[in-house]
Design an enzyme around this catalytic site. Structure first.
Site: not given
Length: 149
Positions: A110, A122
């Site tokens: 998260e 990411y």
């Protein structure tokens, strides 16, 4: 940053890791959480990125859980003064490869909706946004974006 050393986090690293956590996050982990992950959680992999020298300096840290075939990124930070030097990329690549070596085939985490730098990193690794946890962060009610790889 060719001289960067990535190694297991040890109890002597706690002061530096906690300082890094506190300057990186509005909801830092307590010391006891890092101690638990290092000493009692068999699923945890705790790593630091260190610049060697006469006075080695911890410039990054990551804690992940390898559970069956998944790597869950629990916390990950780079020293604000050392950002944009590819430390985060190297630490994340090392960690994901370690997970693969432990049998992982996927990863998830998260991340705060507003953390554009982390989300960009990411995405470079191929993480995909797969959901939202509404008002996940208790300090300001910010949403968390769920990412999978």
């Amino acid at each position: 940053m060719n001289n960067l050393v990535i190694r297991k986090m040890v109890p002597d690293d706690l002061a530096a890791v906690i300082t890094l956590d506190q300057v990186s996050f509005s909801l830092p982990w307590p010391k006891s959480a890092f101690q638990f992950e290092m000493e009692k959680n068999a699923a945890a992999r705790c790593w630091v990125a260190e610049l060697p020298g006469n006075q080695p300096k911890i410039v990054g840290m990551i804690v992940v859980w390898v559970i069956i075939d998944e790597v869950h990124i629990a916390t990950f930070a780079v020293d604000p003064a050392q950002r944009r030097l590819h430390i985060g990329q190297k630490l994340l690549a090392f960690t994901l490869l370690d997970g693969v070596n432990q049998g992982a085939t996927k990863s998830f985490l998260e991340v705060r909706r507003g953390n554009v730098a982390a989300r960009t990193l990411y995405q470079k690794f191929g993480f995909q946004e797969v959901g939202i946890r509404k008002k996940y962060y208790s300090d300001n009610g910010e949403d968390a974006i769920l990412l999978n790889l």
